[in-house]
Write an enzyme that holds these catalytic residues in place. Structure first.
Site, PDB file in Angstrom:
ATOM      1  N   ARG A  47      45.656  44.226  39.146  1.00 21.22           N
ATOM      2  CA  ARG A  47      44.328  44.077  38.540  1.00 21.22           C
ATOM      3  C   ARG A  47      44.169  44.942  37.295  1.00 21.22           C
ATOM      4  NH1 ARG A  47      40.430  43.108  43.922  1.00 21.22           N
ATOM      5  NH2 ARG A  47      41.132  40.949  44.109  1.00 21.22           N
ATOM      6  N   TYR A 100      42.727  34.953  37.326  1.00 22.48           N
ATOM      7  CA  TYR A 100      43.757  35.306  38.320  1.00 22.48           C
ATOM      8  C   TYR A 100      43.658  36.765  38.767  1.00 22.48           C
ATOM      9  CZ  TYR A 100      47.137  36.157  34.349  1.00 22.48           C
ATOM     10  OH  TYR A 100      47.793  36.552  33.236  1.00 22.48           O
ATOM     11  N   GLU A 101      44.379  37.061  39.849  1.00 24.06           N
ATOM     12  CA  GLU A 101      44.257  38.358  40.564  1.00 24.06           C
ATOM     13  C   GLU A 101      42.818  38.612  41.012  1.00 24.06           C
ATOM     14  OE1 GLU A 101      46.871  39.512  41.494  1.00 24.06           O
ATOM     15  OE2 GLU A 101      48.258  38.696  40.049  1.00 24.06           O
ATOM     16  N   GLY A 102      42.152  37.556  41.410  1.00 26.97           N
ATOM     17  CA  GLY A 102      40.751  37.679  41.819  1.00 26.97           C
ATOM     18  C   GLY A 102      39.855  37.392  40.637  1.00 26.97           C
ATOM     19  N   GLN A 132      35.813  40.397  41.509  1.00 28.63           N
ATOM     20  CA  GLN A 132      35.872  41.817  41.121  1.00 28.63           C
ATOM     21  C   GLN A 132      34.497  42.462  41.292  1.00 28.63           C
ATOM     22  OE1 GLN A 132      38.875  43.033  40.382  1.00 28.63           O
ATOM     23  NE2 GLN A 132      39.704  40.969  40.499  1.00 28.63           N
TER      24      GLN A 132
END
Lengths: 589, 589
Positions: free
Chosen positions: B292, B436-438, B443
């Site tokens: 992240r 992406y990555e959440g 977040q």
């Protein structure tokens, strides 16, 4: 793309909010624009957009336009030619054009609604007839009778298309710098030489002839923008010979790939002066103004398409549980619409689109009133509104169209980023609308630099009078206090501009963009209050469309709670003026 | 793309603002991280990014990755393999990895600066080693000694790469829904079966072996996210045979086309459990957290690349005259940087990028302190900051990275929209980082739902203490009053969350996104005040770099005048809570 024209909402705005079914047929010349006729047209337009144009949107993007350097011709994506033919044959190119040249003479407003559907369905395809409109308007206003008779009927029928040739490689915004030359021939025509870029539909295979309207300079032209003249340069001359106005190549763009964006080389092409020498800029503004409203509609149309796609996705997608506990315990996860942050994206699209629709249709109706109303006062009042709001519609609807398309992409997650879904294309397509027909920064300068000051500030005074009248006469309308408070902010910002921007034009330039946005938000606040009042009335009257009207009330709540408060930041931005913008030297950047 | 690493600004932040040259070498194990060593590394990294990676960015986009369905292999764009080899051979994959497995053991902070340069130069190429980092971190934390010895040295040297296999076709965010199965073999290994999507670097030709870290469920797994285990599944087994973990195809994406985004089919592939059964989510968070921060850096890197390109264009472009009268009367037009609205776009990029850089490097240094500081208190304090700020860095830097890339495109007008310039690609590439990555919405939920409440709100209390201490000890620092006022806003918003979000989690979810943005702006305000103070001190001390330091003062002025006031709208958004989001039913949308 699975587009469905939002006919119910279009009708709500046109009839219930704006009383278009009463106002339009009362205008001299628009007697035919009854609700029955308009509904029939909208239904037909919806079918064409949904069934003919939308299915070609994705394939048009993937295929793009192809340029053949040997023949200097451009091939449009498969199916475009047939779809365009249907569009023209069904009368859509002729909708709001003058009856004496074969047009249907229907209100511009109706054309605006059709535009929205076309732009939702297939922005690239819609560009070809869209640009032709500008040419028709300029010819109608400035062409000689001979020119009108020779060109208008075929442009209006869609048998030919038109272009606007303004930009050159070294100048976009600043047309005073153009270098294209027009030298007099002995027969009264001119030899046009120069290169134009960014010419939408400059060359293509949809029709046999293309009528270029070209800005150029006569040999005796004064320098700068006062030395520009407008010329008519057909691809095929009346004797059937090919005029040397050739496409030199296509731009490779981020989006609108089905629209042929051409480099055009005029190699002593034969052209005819339109209007007076050196007065081309005026005619160009006629083309540009209708084009600017159209581009605003493009932003709205693309936003609607993205909204529909992402909402459909959201209604089917399940991830995680509601923060309030499982809502569908028998399923593995809840539908994502239970999540407040997902709703934030959906509602931002919905409230922005519906508010923008009201603003755009209102402006289009003012244009019809400005053209057709019986009294000078009514025409003048309406024209003031059109002048003032055109840059607002262009800039706000395209900025927000892009943001809405991005909201749609975001709420679809990784899916939205793939070409398996149409939203990434909508984001790419929408991106250009913030730039062409004058970047949105130029729109803001047009608003604060030209429109606010016109006739001693008459237009903005009329806008405030309209807001005041609404506030006073509708003290009980939903959210009217917020409309009042935000109108006061706009008034304060306008005062700031008067006090600071008059003496120091850089102050006006520095706050133009936030000022335009502020005005847009206040207009949307006004329309959201009116729409909520209209919806409340319908519910009180016992309408059975409870979901539709209740949604209007909730969308209004969302707009006032979550979107209108942007005015606070905009005010701070405006009141801080130019200082923090102008101090840095270019070397420090 | 003509990228030049912003070394001067990177050094300003790392050394002058954050005292990294004193703090980092004082940490046990980082004694080598002297300013000389770090400068040398940064210079080398800059050369690699500028001369090897940046030249492949555009061609990588046009060529993309190619999938061969017969061999199930993926070919990366021309030049990627050689560039990756150089990257690995020069030690960049090993920079901050443990010395005992062949790493250089340098601070994570240094890796962060290198990441920024890589992401500016070539985001797609940077993804391959970037994802490997996550695998290295997870193995380092949870792998057995045997696993570490077998895999870490080759992952760290860059001889092999790694993946993170989480998402499945029916679930992205909600990993509790995954269906991939792990069935015990008789030899202690597992047979992994299932399909994973969105696997970056799942298959490619840069290296001979790829180590997949795969989330799957054991037969006796409890349902939901507490039943997920993590497995190590190499493409090539130790006996040299091919493990049936095959690429089934590539995603066709809007951007990062040089990055192979694979569908991966595990067909009873042999895998080994990493860590404890059913505890895969923990290990995944180790991978995710470093990923992240990295994605935040991607946003920053792309923004910097767009800024450089558009600024270079602006410095050469001439259109119209200054609103204050001609500035270069001997030229046909003034340079566009005379226009306040153009400066607004340039400065928004500059102030956002430099403020974000400070926030990102600060967070990276806190990560090093959290790992290496001698005292438990220091480690805990730093870890609290990392936990709290990771979602802020990820979401704010990627949202703003996308907006900055769009500002760059906008100020280039039509040019920015064509593929003749690299900015439209940067916009497309940047778009995925918000997802992406959440997604950035996730977040924000992580921030308000997990990070704020950790240890009774310890992290956010420490953040406020840091802000208070700065305000009290630097009463004369530039803009400190504005920092104080905005910190008070954040405190008020936090109180609102405590009072409303605790009892009603939907309230927390409803305001998560504006709250994250509010915190980001306040952090940038804090750093801009500190940067201005640092620059003022340098000028007072007689520095000859007057342009550089003066620019910092002007950028700070811009930030406080034009960007920080967004807090006013965010406060109104937060304080209006969930009501306007939750009332509408799905049918009404």
């Amino acid at each position: 793309m699975n587009y469905q024209a939002p006919l119910r909402d279009m009708q709500f705005v046109l009839y219930e909010l704006l009383q278009g079914d009463q106002i339009l047929p009362a205008l001299p010349g628009y007697e035919d624009a009854t609700r029955e006729i308009m509904d029939a047209m909208l239904n037909e337009g919806a079918k064409l957009a949904e069934n003919v144009m939308a299915p070609l949107n994705e394939s048009g993007d993937r295929e793009g336009c192809q340029y053949d350097p040997d023949s200097k011709t451009v091939t449009t994506p498969s199916g475009f030619k047939e779809a365009y033919r249907q569009f023209a044959e069904n009368g859509w190119t002729a909708l709001s054009s003058p009856v004496e040249y074969g047009g249907q003479g229907l209100p511009h407003t109706l054309n605006t609604l059709a535009e929205e559907m076309v732009c939702s369905a297939n922005l690239s395809l819609g560009m070809y007839p869209g640009l032709t409109h500008g040419a028709i308007n300029a010819l109608t206003s400035y062409g000689s009778d001979e020119q009108k008779e020779a060109y208008l009927p075929k442009l209006i029928s869609g048998e030919w298309t038109g272009t606007m040739c303004l930009t050159e490689p070294h100048c976009g915004t600043d047309l005073g710098l153009i270098r294209t030359k027009a030298e007099p021939n002995t027969d009264g025509s001119y030899a046009i030489s120069g290169t134009k870029i960014w010419i939408t539909g400059g060359e293509h295979d949809l029709v046999d002839n293309i009528v270029h309207l070209v800005l150029a300079k006569l040999p005796d032209a004064p320098s700068g923008s006062k030395g520009i003249s407008l010329f008519l340069v057909p691809k095929i001359l009346q004797d059937g010979s090919r005029n040397p106005a050739f496409c030199g190549g296509l731009e490779h763009k981020m989006g609108i790939k089905g629209s042929a964006t051409c480099v055009m080389n005029f190699e002593q092409a034969q052209g005819w002066l339109i209007g007076e020498p050196h007065k081309g800029l005026q005619a160009m503004f006629v083309m540009m103004n209708s084009a600017r409203l159209m581009v605003g509609l493009q932003g709205l149309g693309v936003a609607e398409a993205a909204y529909q796609t992402s909402l459909q996705f959201a209604k089917e997608r399940r991830q995680s549980r509601s923060l309030a506990g499982p809502q569908e315990p028998d399923q593995a996860a809840d539908n994502i619409l239970v999540h407040p942050d997902v709703r934030r994206m959906v509602l931002r699209q919905k409230a922005t689109i519906e508010g923008s629709r009201a603003l755009a249709y209102f402006t289009a109706m003012q244009l019809d009133i400005a053209h057709k109303a019986e009294s000078v006062e009514e025409r003048e009042q309406a024209d003031d509104m059109v002048q003032l709001l055109t840059p607002v519609v262009k800039a706000y609807l395209t900025d927000e169209g892009f943001f809405c398309a991005n909201d749609g992409l975001q709420l679809m997650g990784g899916n939205g980023y793939t070409q398996d879904w149409p939203v990434e294309q909508l984001v790419r397509d929408a991106r250009i609308t913030r730039i062409y027909e004058g970047t949105n920064g130029i729109q803001a300068l047009d608003l604060v630099g030209r429109k606010l000051g016109m006739h001693g500030g008459r237009a903005i005074k009329r806008l405030f009078a309209m807001l005041d009248q609404y506030i006073q006469q509708n003290a009980d309308a939903p959210h009217v206090a917020a409309v009042k408070a935000s109108a006061a902010q706009l008034q304060k910002a306008t005062m700031w501009l008067m006090q600071n921007g008059m003496q120091d034009r850089e102050q006006a330039g520095a706050v133009a963009t936030p000022y335009l946005r502020l005005m847009a938000l206040i207009m949307l606040a006004y329309f959201w209050s009116r729409m909520a009042a209209t919806a409340q009335q319908a519910l009180n009257d016992g309408s059975t469309e409870t979901d539709f009207y209740q949604a209007k009330l909730f969308s209004a709540d969302f707009f006032f709670a979550k979107l209108l408060p942007q005015t606070h930041s905009l005010m701070a931005d405006i009141e801080s003026g130019k200082d923090s913008l102008m101090s840095m030297t270019a070397e420090m950047m």
